[in-house]
Scaffold this motif. Structure first.
Motif, PDB file in Angstrom:
ATOM      1  N   PRO A   1       0.837  -1.211   0.000  1.00  0.00           N
ATOM      2  CA  PRO A   1       0.000   0.000   0.000  1.00  0.00           C
ATOM      3  C   PRO A   1       0.873   1.261   0.000  1.00  0.00           C
ATOM      4  CG  PRO A   1      -0.792  -1.573   1.636  1.00  0.00           C
ATOM      5  CD  PRO A   1       0.517  -2.101   1.131  1.00  0.00           C
ATOM      6  N   SER A   2       0.423   2.274  -0.730  1.00  0.00           N
ATOM      7  CA  SER A   2       1.262   3.454  -0.931  1.00  0.00           C
ATOM      8  C   SER A   2       1.543   4.225   0.354  1.00  0.00           C
ATOM      9  CB  SER A   2       0.609   4.373  -1.960  1.00  0.00           C
ATOM     10  OG  SER A   2      -0.692   4.717  -1.518  1.00  0.00           O
ATOM     11  N   ILE A   3       0.663   4.103   1.356  1.00  0.00           N
ATOM     12  CA  ILE A   3       0.872   4.904   2.572  1.00  0.00           C
ATOM     13  C   ILE A   3       2.056   4.412   3.401  1.00  0.00           C
ATOM     14  CG2 ILE A   3      -1.537   5.636   2.753  1.00  0.00           C
ATOM     15  CD1 ILE A   3      -1.900   3.609   5.016  1.00  0.00           C
ATOM     16  N   ILE A   4       2.497   3.168   3.154  1.00  0.00           N
ATOM     17  CA  ILE A   4       3.532   2.601   4.027  1.00  0.00           C
ATOM     18  C   ILE A   4       4.838   3.389   3.939  1.00  0.00           C
ATOM     19  CG2 ILE A   4       5.050   0.612   4.365  1.00  0.00           C
ATOM     20  CD1 ILE A   4       2.686  -1.180   3.973  1.00  0.00           C
ATOM     21  N   LYS A   5       5.299   3.619   2.708  1.00  0.00           N
ATOM     22  CA  LYS A   5       6.579   4.318   2.546  1.00  0.00           C
ATOM     23  C   LYS A   5       6.511   5.698   3.204  1.00  0.00           C
ATOM     24  CE  LYS A   5       9.614   6.397  -0.847  1.00  0.00           C
ATOM     25  NZ  LYS A   5       9.798   6.722  -2.266  1.00  0.00           N
ATOM     26  N   TYR A   6       5.390   6.382   2.994  1.00  0.00           N
ATOM     27  CA  TYR A   6       5.244   7.704   3.587  1.00  0.00           C
ATOM     28  C   TYR A   6       5.333   7.625   5.122  1.00  0.00           C
ATOM     29  CZ  TYR A   6       2.798  11.422   5.926  1.00  0.00           C
ATOM     30  OH  TYR A   6       2.473  12.388   6.828  1.00  0.00           O
ATOM     31  N   LEU A   7       4.568   6.713   5.699  1.00  0.00           N
ATOM     32  CA  LEU A   7       4.513   6.683   7.170  1.00  0.00           C
ATOM     33  C   LEU A   7       5.839   6.243   7.796  1.00  0.00           C
ATOM     34  CD1 LEU A   7       0.882   5.338   7.711  1.00  0.00           C
ATOM     35  CD2 LEU A   7       1.735   7.618   8.323  1.00  0.00           C
ATOM     36  N   ILE A   8       6.494   5.228   7.216  1.00  0.00           N
ATOM     37  CA  ILE A   8       7.749   4.793   7.862  1.00  0.00           C
ATOM     38  C   ILE A   8       8.919   5.707   7.509  1.00  0.00           C
ATOM     39  CG2 ILE A   8       7.068   2.365   8.133  1.00  0.00           C
ATOM     40  CD1 ILE A   8       9.010   1.718   5.822  1.00  0.00           C
ATOM     41  N   SER A   9       8.697   6.646   6.592  1.00  0.00           N
ATOM     42  CA  SER A   9       9.752   7.630   6.321  1.00  0.00           C
ATOM     43  C   SER A   9       9.657   8.830   7.253  1.00  0.00           C
ATOM     44  CB  SER A   9       9.669   8.110   4.871  1.00  0.00           C
ATOM     45  OG  SER A   9       9.887   7.032   3.995  1.00  0.00           O
ATOM     46  N   ARG A  10       8.616   8.893   8.050  1.00  0.00           N
ATOM     47  CA  ARG A  10       8.517  10.010   9.006  1.00  0.00           C
ATOM     48  C   ARG A  10       9.716   9.966   9.952  1.00  0.00           C
ATOM     49  NH1 ARG A  10       3.962  13.127   9.474  1.00  0.00           N
ATOM     50  NH2 ARG A  10       4.728  13.706  11.525  1.00  0.00           N
ATOM     51  N   GLY A  11      10.365  11.101  10.084  1.00  0.00           N
ATOM     52  CA  GLY A  11      11.606  11.149  10.847  1.00  0.00           C
ATOM     53  C   GLY A  11      11.463  10.682  12.289  1.00  0.00           C
TER      54      GLY A  11
ATOM     55  N   ILE B   1       7.070  -2.035  12.290  1.00  0.00           N
ATOM     56  CA  ILE B   1       6.077  -0.956  12.228  1.00  0.00           C
ATOM     57  C   ILE B   1       5.447  -0.946  10.832  1.00  0.00           C
ATOM     58  CG2 ILE B   1       5.759   1.560  12.284  1.00  0.00           C
ATOM     59  CD1 ILE B   1       7.948   1.657  14.443  1.00  0.00           C
ATOM     60  N   SER B   2       6.266  -1.145   9.820  1.00  0.00           N
ATOM     61  CA  SER B   2       5.775  -1.212   8.449  1.00  0.00           C
ATOM     62  C   SER B   2       4.731  -2.331   8.325  1.00  0.00           C
ATOM     63  CB  SER B   2       6.969  -1.464   7.519  1.00  0.00           C
ATOM     64  OG  SER B   2       6.556  -1.700   6.213  1.00  0.00           O
ATOM     65  N   ALA B   3       5.029  -3.491   8.891  1.00  0.00           N
ATOM     66  CA  ALA B   3       4.081  -4.615   8.833  1.00  0.00           C
ATOM     67  C   ALA B   3       2.800  -4.286   9.600  1.00  0.00           C
ATOM     68  CB  ALA B   3       4.738  -5.878   9.390  1.00  0.00           C
ATOM     69  N   ALA B   4       2.947  -3.570  10.722  1.00  0.00           N
ATOM     70  CA  ALA B   4       1.754  -3.181  11.496  1.00  0.00           C
ATOM     71  C   ALA B   4       0.863  -2.266  10.658  1.00  0.00           C
ATOM     72  CB  ALA B   4       2.176  -2.476  12.792  1.00  0.00           C
ATOM     73  N   ILE B   5       1.480  -1.327   9.954  1.00  0.00           N
ATOM     74  CA  ILE B   5       0.700  -0.419   9.101  1.00  0.00           C
ATOM     75  C   ILE B   5       0.012  -1.220   7.994  1.00  0.00           C
ATOM     76  CG2 ILE B   5       0.838   1.543   7.503  1.00  0.00           C
ATOM     77  CD1 ILE B   5       3.334   2.446   9.196  1.00  0.00           C
ATOM     78  N   TYR B   6       0.736  -2.192   7.453  1.00  0.00           N
ATOM     79  CA  TYR B   6       0.156  -3.034   6.398  1.00  0.00           C
ATOM     80  C   TYR B   6      -1.068  -3.800   6.919  1.00  0.00           C
ATOM     81  CZ  TYR B   6      -0.430  -6.863   3.098  1.00  0.00           C
ATOM     82  OH  TYR B   6      -0.973  -7.769   2.216  1.00  0.00           O
TER      83      TYR B   6
END
Lengths: 494, 456
Positions: free
Chosen positions: B84-94, B343-348
């Motif tokens: 899902p496209s939101i994953i990269k955005y969310l886990i790139s948050r500093g 965290i990425s997997a949790a968002i997924y």
């Protein structure tokens, strides 16, 4: 005034409504008649939330978290330096993320090969494996290499010597590799005591695991003599690279007598920690140990790059595939961005920052600099022992008071050999202004400790939450490690 | 000294001299007088820093030699699943990306809660009560599970399937042999690619600490009789450790329902791209049994309350198991793990949710059945005549020839099991939810044309 975001954010499992979806991935008409009924799942308790709720939830969670992007993060031995965004941009390219380890990937192998050359050069080693997933995985690799090397030389050596100032992973890794750990106490000058070391060394010694500069931030100036003692006994020298920042580009472990080195790319080489990984812990060795490195290595065959599998004496594998490839891309990018001069300068600045801080902080009432006035390298441990004795304000209280000022605390209560330890590492990327902020904050905290100590026991107040109940978290009757356990305890009325 | 400064080094500026003066030294050389052997040449790194455009050019120049394929049918993992496209955005948050392990919980609630949610949703998938906050990958998770079973039972014999990929077997061996744990391999049953149950019964005994079994297996086959395997372990007082793909659990019965003691898996299918095999996420889950929980490796986040207001909060729990406190007596040496990918997997999982995870699993199953049906139409059948999920082994005859033909069509081909296991002519393939009908039709046609099926 610092105020961290404070949302009463429920668990994602407690959010949403029946029928909501966060992804509209297409439904298909699966004929499940061919699948025995007893193999099928009947229920699945996962959230039903929309995409916007997921984005808001995790954005809110992120706002209740500290990172290098927000300010200093001076955890000792963690080298929390700035993580360049350029590294991220390149590591997210399709040519990094969408390649498969079994395809031909000339570009990936070239980066791995060039990283091997660069790291070998920086540490004075012959060759590196990039496979280990993190520092501890690298230590385990190094210990397995020591084991196999001695076995091949028909030596029965089952002990590894570890100074009491070492990171906890050293003894843990040695034990996992089947070694008995012999701990030696730190001498009065904060260094390994050569006499004690000589007594500890025997024909059973497989190696010495050493961090240099050590966790006090002091360089073990007797490194060459130590190596001689260890080598004379037929044992090996292992370098824990957690603190490489303190000598980066100025001296090399290989020239200090070390045979094996692990590095933490997520420390010295600027790749982000991500709240605890993924990291990367490459391991380098001198020529006499090269044949033991894990399979495969990357080699240049004169025309291109290839994986080298046929290495009969190799210890095998310590994790799947070839290493944390995206992390390797970030580290390689960093090396290009810094150049040799930039890396050397990063070491000098990290050490200057430390000594500047050490000089100023040691004049503050209640804090002292154990093990004397010798120059520190990239980190320094100060002791709040006097403060604790005289005011009751402990290292923990100091840490929590720093939190209230929007300053992330240092590592506390480590190394174990310093009472009320506060272990600071500002790194090369911190500004003088921020270091000055820490000094004035510590001065203010000291003043309050000597005038109104009880005030400091209530900190932190400005973070997302106040001090947490560790006993509640760990007691068998109240321990809750998942939402399933939470529901069970509610159901049973706990 | 770089006179021009450096963007990552703020103190490479006028303050450098000021700070030297404050410390009372002429130059930084005085800090390094105790370092021996300071004379050496460095290579492999440019002498001067490259500027940002030059770094981008150079890294992209090298990476452009990596070909990105339009489609992959390569089995055995890592796999190409939907991200899902939101994953990269969310886990790139500093705040997530640039944080450390949450040692100071009051200022780290975000990562702690996200990891608690990861643990919680992994528990729901496996229907078990406790998960840790990640291990490096599946191979090391199996290795840790073997050590864990030995600590819990005090026994020194661990049973594994003979047909595990070399990576997995090799890592398990490296984790167990230093502890004098003996590995026993169980040959596979020719019907379903699972370990032979009757043989298993003969080797599991009062010395056995645990058995490791997979469903789906490396060959993609579903172990229809998994409960019987678990019972063999329990009858001998050993732990039953099940390796299960997390996405398969959107459709198939979870390990918690057939009394597995520990489950492990690779979380990469949960919205994480392959990354040359470098984006791995080791999962470990267990029953609510204090004997096992106290022996778990790795970080675990626990729920607690604040002392002042009794508000809900999160901390690292049970840290007395860990290396920074217990040192050589720790349950594992692991420190840095795979937190951001957790965290990425949790968002997924949250994004896909109850419906999405089931839909993805169904779609994978649908595509698996579809590809096997199409191949059957061409007279090609899988090596094992049983239920498959995602992965499937086929005797294609000339592996290289088939893979070459696939590559010509921009398709990554099968994993060579002839090289890996000596299974002549056998390739391991996979289909995921991302394959279209057209992709699969083309794939089947190429196999039919290029493969010379010899019969097993």
């Amino acid at each position: 005034m610092f105020r961290q975001a404070r949302f009463n954010e429920p668990l994602i499992l407690e959010m949403g409504q029946n029928g909501r979806i966060g992804s509209n991935i297409e439904e298909c008409e699966l004929d499940i008649n061919g699948i025995p009924r007893e193999l099928l799942r009947s229920d699945l308790n996962l959230p039903e939330v929309s995409e916007v709720e997921v984005v808001r939830h995790f954005t809110r969670l992120s706002q209740m978290n500290w990172g290098v992007d927000l300010g200093p993060y001076p955890l000792g031995s963690c080298t929390m330096k700035y993580n360049p965004r350029l590294n991220e941009e390149l590591a997210w390219l399709d040519e990094v993320q969408l390649i498969h380890p079994l395809q031909e990937m000339e570009g990936a192998l070239e980066i791995m090969y060039k990283l091997d050359i660069a790291l070998s050069s920086l540490t004075g080693m012959k060759r590196f494996t990039l496979q280990p997933a993190a520092g501890a995985n690298g230590e385990f690799t190094g210990c397995l290499i020591m084991r196999k090397y001695h076995k091949d030389n028909n030596q029965e050596r089952d002990e590894i010597i570890v100074p009491d100032s070492a990171h906890g992973t050293n003894p843990a890794s040695a034990a996992m590799a089947g070694f008995k750990v012999v701990e030696i106490p730190t001498g009065r000058d904060g260094l390994i005591d050569l006499e004690i070391l000589k007594e500890a060394v025997s024909s059973r010694t497989a190696g010495l695991m050493m961090t240099n500069p050590n966790t006090l931030g002091i360089f073990e100036k007797n490194a060459l003599e130590i190596a001689e003692i260890i080598h004379d006994a037929g044992a090996l020298m292992y370098y824990d690279g957690a603190n490489l920042q303190g000598i980066l580009g100025i001296a090399r472990p290989g020239d200090l007598g070390f045979d094996i080195v692990h590095l933490n790319l997520h420390k010295t080489f600027s790749t982000p920690h991500g709240g605890g990984g993924p990291g990367s812990g490459p391991v380098g060795v001198k020529e006499h140990l090269e044949e033991y490195l894990p399979i495969p290595l990357v080699k240049f065959n004169g025309k291109g790059y290839e994986l080298e599998w046929d290495r009969p004496k190799s210890i095998g594998k310590v994790r799947g595939w070839y290493g944390s490839f995206p992390v390797l891309v970030k580290a390689y990018t960093y090396l290009l961005s810094m150049g040799i001069e930039g890396l050397r300068l990063s070491c000098k600045i990290a050490v200057l920052n430390t000594n500047y801080f050490a000089k100023k902080v040691s004049t503050i009432r209640g804090f002292s600099l154990p093990f004397g006035e010798v120059y520190r390298k990239h980190e320094v441990v100060i002791s709040a022992e006097n403060l604790a004795k005289e005011t009751g304000v402990t290292a923990l209280d100091v840490a929590k008071a720093l939190l209230d000022r929007g300053l992330h605390p240092p590592t506390i209560y480590f190394p174990l050999i310093v009472k009320e330890a506060l272990m600071f590492e500002f790194t090369d990327t911190e500004t003088k202004e921020n270091i000055d902020l820490y000094i004035s904050a510590l001065k203010e905290i000291s003043d309050i400790a000597y005038s109104n100590p009880s005030q400091l026991k209530e900190a932190p107040k400005n973070t997302s939450i106040g001090r947490l109940d560790e006993v509640f978290a760990n007691h068998p009757k109240t321990m809750c490690l998942s939402y399933r356990m939470l529901k069970k305890s509610h159901a049973s009325g706990k | 000294m770089l006179v021009e400064g450096h963007p990552y080094l703020p103190n490479a500026s006028s303050v450098f001299k000021e700070m030297l003066m404050e410390v009372g030294v002429e130059s930084t050389d005085e800090f390094f007088r105790d370092l021996p052997n300071q004379s050496f040449e460095l290579c492999g790194i440019p002498t001067k820093p490259l500027d940002e455009p030059s770094v981008i050019n150079e890294v992209k120049r090298i990476l452009s030699k990596n070909k990105v394929y339009a489609k992959s049918f390569t089995g055995g993992g890592p796999w190409y699943h939907y991200v899902p496209s939101i994953i990269k955005y969310l886990i790139s948050r500093g705040e997530f990306l640039t944080s450390y392990t949450p040692y100071q919980p009051e200022i780290s609630q975000g990562v702690l809660q996200a990891l608690f949610e990861f643990q919680s949703m992994i528990c729901e998938l496996y229907k078990m009560d406790v998960a840790n906050a990640s291990l490096y990958d599946l191979p090391t998770a199996i290795g840790e599970a073997a050590l864990l079973s030995a600590r819990v039972t005090g026994r020194r014999k661990f049973v594994i399937p003979a047909y595990l990929p070399n990576d997995r077997k090799n890592v398990i061996l490296n984790y167990t042999y230093p502890m004098d744990i003996r590995l026993v391999e169980v040959p596979l049953s020719k019907d379903d690619g699972c370990p032979d149950l009757e043989y298993l019964k003969t080797v599991v005994d009062s010395e056995t600490s645990g058995i490791y079994i997979e469903t789906p297996t490396f060959f993609g086959t579903i172990n229809a009789n998994i409960k019987a395997f678990v019972e063999v372990a329990h009858d001998a007082g050993a732990l039953a450790i099940v390796g299960a793909d997390p996405l398969s659990l959107g459709l198939f019965r979870p390990p918690g329902e057939y009394d597995a003691d520990i489950a492990v898996g690779d979380g990469q299918p949960l919205g994480i791209p392959p990354g040359a095999g470098g984006n791995t996420l080791g999962l470990m889950v267990c029953r609510d049994d204090p004997r096992i929980i106290r022996q778990l490796p790795g970080r675990i986040v626990g729920l607690t309350r604040s002392k002042d207001e009794g508000r809900r909060g999160y901390v690292l729990a049970l840290s007395t198991r860990e290396q920074h406190i217990r040192r050589e007596k720790a349950t594992s040496n692991i420190c840095t793990n795979e937190a951001l990918l957790a965290i990425s997997a949790a968002i997924y999982i949250a994004t896909m949710g109850r419906k999405g995870i089931a839909r993805v699993a169904k779609k994978i199953m649908y595509n698996t059945q579809y590809v096997l049906d199409r191949l059957r139409e061409f007279g090609i059948s899988p090596l094992f005549k049983c239920l498959h999920f995602r992965d499937f082994a086929i005797n294609v005859g000339d592996i290289e020839r088939v893979n070459r033909a696939l590559i010509q069509n921009e398709i990554m081909g099968g994993r060579d099991l002839e090289k890996e296991f000596g299974m002549a002519g056998v390739s391991l393939f996979a289909v995921t939810e991302l394959h279209t009908k057209e992709d699969i039709d083309l794939f089947a046609k190429i196999l039919a044309t290029e493969g010379r099926t010899k019969g097993v």
